[in-house]
Each structure stands twice: as structure tokens, then as C-alpha cells.
Write a protein that holds these residues in place. Structure first.
Motif, PDB file in Angstrom:
ATOM      1  N   MET A  24     -25.967  56.328   2.168  1.00  0.00           N
ATOM      2  CA  MET A  24     -27.344  56.640   2.157  1.00  0.00           C
ATOM      3  C   MET A  24     -27.202  58.247   1.752  1.00  0.00           C
ATOM      4  O   MET A  24     -26.624  59.042   2.321  1.00  0.00           O
ATOM      5  N   SER A  25     -28.030  58.402   0.786  1.00  0.00           N
ATOM      6  CA  SER A  25     -28.455  59.961   0.242  1.00  0.00           C
ATOM      7  C   SER A  25     -29.039  60.572   1.761  1.00  0.00           C
ATOM      8  O   SER A  25     -29.657  59.773   2.556  1.00  0.00           O
ATOM      9  N   LEU A  26     -29.155  61.917   1.876  1.00  0.00           N
ATOM     10  CA  LEU A  26     -29.956  62.448   2.827  1.00  0.00           C
ATOM     11  C   LEU A  26     -31.458  62.136   2.709  1.00  0.00           C
ATOM     12  O   LEU A  26     -31.833  62.007   3.919  1.00  0.00           O
ATOM     13  N   ALA A  31     -29.612  53.347  -2.817  1.00  0.00           N
ATOM     14  CA  ALA A  31     -29.200  53.051  -4.402  1.00  0.00           C
ATOM     15  C   ALA A  31     -30.221  54.119  -5.144  1.00  0.00           C
ATOM     16  O   ALA A  31     -31.260  54.415  -4.642  1.00  0.00           O
ATOM     17  N   GLY A  32     -29.659  54.655  -6.146  1.00  0.00           N
ATOM     18  CA  GLY A  32     -30.926  55.666  -7.020  1.00  0.00           C
ATOM     19  C   GLY A  32     -31.506  54.901  -7.748  1.00  0.00           C
ATOM     20  O   GLY A  32     -31.639  53.469  -7.825  1.00  0.00           O
ATOM     21  N   PRO A  33     -32.433  55.371  -8.556  1.00  0.00           N
ATOM     22  CA  PRO A  33     -33.012  54.707  -9.842  1.00  0.00           C
ATOM     23  C   PRO A  33     -32.448  53.852 -10.516  1.00  0.00           C
ATOM     24  O   PRO A  33     -31.182  54.053 -10.915  1.00  0.00           O
ATOM     25  N   GLY A  34     -33.075  52.802 -10.777  1.00  0.00           N
ATOM     26  CA  GLY A  34     -32.221  51.488 -11.651  1.00  0.00           C
ATOM     27  C   GLY A  34     -31.081  50.918 -10.918  1.00  0.00           C
ATOM     28  O   GLY A  34     -30.264  50.543 -11.279  1.00  0.00           O
ATOM     29  N   GLY A 152     -34.111  61.459  -4.422  1.00  0.00           N
ATOM     30  CA  GLY A 152     -35.518  61.658  -4.920  1.00  0.00           C
ATOM     31  C   GLY A 152     -36.295  60.207  -5.226  1.00  0.00           C
ATOM     32  O   GLY A 152     -37.323  60.229  -5.134  1.00  0.00           O
ATOM     33  N   ASP A 153     -35.438  59.209  -5.532  1.00  0.00           N
ATOM     34  CA  ASP A 153     -36.035  57.997  -5.849  1.00  0.00           C
ATOM     35  C   ASP A 153     -35.185  57.069  -5.806  1.00  0.00           C
ATOM     36  O   ASP A 153     -33.952  57.307  -5.699  1.00  0.00           O
ATOM     37  N   GLY A 154     -35.518  55.594  -5.522  1.00  0.00           N
ATOM     38  CA  GLY A 154     -34.489  54.686  -5.706  1.00  0.00           C
ATOM     39  C   GLY A 154     -34.918  53.457  -4.418  1.00  0.00           C
ATOM     40  O   GLY A 154     -36.052  53.369  -4.316  1.00  0.00           O
ATOM     41  N   VAL A 155     -33.628  52.894  -4.143  1.00  0.00           N
ATOM     42  CA  VAL A 155     -33.874  51.785  -3.188  1.00  0.00           C
ATOM     43  C   VAL A 155     -33.640  52.433  -1.557  1.00  0.00           C
ATOM     44  O   VAL A 155     -32.714  52.961  -1.310  1.00  0.00           O
TER      45      VAL A 155
END
Length: 190
Positions: A24-26, A31-34, A152-155
Motif C-alpha cells: 500500500m502507498s502511504l 494500486a495506482g491509476p489504471g 494520489g489516486d488508484g484502488v
């Protein structure tokens, strides 16, 4: 906290635990965009926490996660987590000899994959599949690798929608650091 290992666990069957495992990102994206996952391989490999790999006997993966992994290079997806099962409504036309595709319900899929884990842990991968397993009370632990990136965005870790998870209380079990990655381990309170 010290890193804990061992077996236990709910979810039926014997031996290992059912563990939702995800990077996981902070800012809370798995998952990121797309549905981009390439950023994970930039920060960790199966050698980052070898004790997790050693404890894993099988993996149950959602179809979306499987499809994303197929689009990644082999260097970013090599992970020996034992037999791999993919839960899907529609198996691919071209069979994948490395994977067993299951078209049953979630509970049966977890039982099948746990049996194949040989007393070790069953890893659950995929946002929707993990949410379904959590809602059904099948998960013993959640393992999160927090990576030093903001997407910044994603799942999201727990996506909204059809399989949205209601409040689930967790008990912190362990925190460990390996290079730039922080691993957090929680027990699901039942």
C-alpha cells in the motif's frame, strides 16, 4: 513490536491462517491509476520479508489482480507462494498451467486453497476478493507493506461499492522494517 509468526486460525480448515496480504502507498492505495502495480517492484521483492514467503502455502487471487499481474514483467511478479488459485466468474479461454481457476463461491474457494496450503498460511490477494473474505469472517490476519510513495489516486485499500467492508476491528500484532518498507501485521477481531 516484535515480528510474530506461527499458525492458528479461523476461517475453517486446519493449520495456517488466512491472511490478506497487500502492498500500500502511504496515502492508502493498493494500486495506482489504471490498476498500475509497477511501483511495488520498485520498493520490494519476495526477499524483502522472506519469513512471509516461507509461511505461505498457497495463494487465492482475485481475477482483476491476476489480470494485472499478467501485464507486468516477470521480474515484478515472481513470488513462490505455493499453489495459486484464481477466483473468477469466467476462466480465460487459454489455460494457465501455473494457476487453478475456481468458479465456486468465496467460502468454497478459501476452503479449497487452504487445503492446498498444506498447513501453511493462505494469502488472499485482490481488493474485491479480500473485502468479500473480510465480510464473511474468513480472514485471520491482515498484512500491509507500507511503501514510501504517494500515488494520489488508484484502488483504495478497502474499495467502495458492491463488496464494501463495514467496520472491522483489528488488533496490532507486529511492525517490522526492511529497507524502505514498513510491514504492519494485524489480527482480525471476531
Amino acid at each position: 513490536m516484535d515480528n510474530e509468526s506461527g499458525t492458528g486460525g479461523g476461517g475453517g480448515g486446519g493449520g495456517g491462517k488466512v491472511v490478506v496480504n497487500r502492498a500500500m502507498s502511504l496515502d492508502g492505495f493498493i494500486a495506482g491509476p489504471g490498476h498500475a502495480m509497477d511501483w511495488v517492484g520498485e520498493h520490494m521483492t519476495s526477499e524483502t520479508f522472506p519469513e512471509v514467503v516461507a509461511a505461505t502455502g498457497a495463494m487465492l487471487v482475485g481475477r482483476g489482480t491476476y489480470d494485472v499481474a499478467q501485464g507486468m514483467s516477470d521480474e515484478n511478479t515472481s513470488y513462490d507462494g505455493g499453489p495459486q488459485f484464481v477466483l473468477t466468474h469466467e476462466p480465460p479461454v487459454e489455460p494457465d498451467p501455473r494457476v487453478t481457476f475456481l468458479t465456486c463461491g468465496v467460502e468454497e474457494a478459501v476452503a479449497t486453497a487452504r487445503a492446498a496450503a498444506g498447513g501453511k498460511d493462505l494469502e488472499i490477494l485482490g481488493a474485491d476478493l479480500a473485502a468479500q473474505c473480510l465480510r464473511l469472517g474468513l480472514v485471520d490476519e491482515i498484512l500491509v507493506y507500507v511503501l514510501p510513495v504517494l500515488l494520489g489516486d488508484g484502488v483504495r485499500f478497502s474499495p467502495p461499492g458492491e463488496h464494501q467492508v463495514d467496520r472491522i476491528d483489528l488488533e496490532p500484532l507486529a511492525t517490522a522494517q526492511s529497507g524502505p518498507v514498513t510491514m504492519l501485521r494485524f489480527r482480525v477481531r471476531k
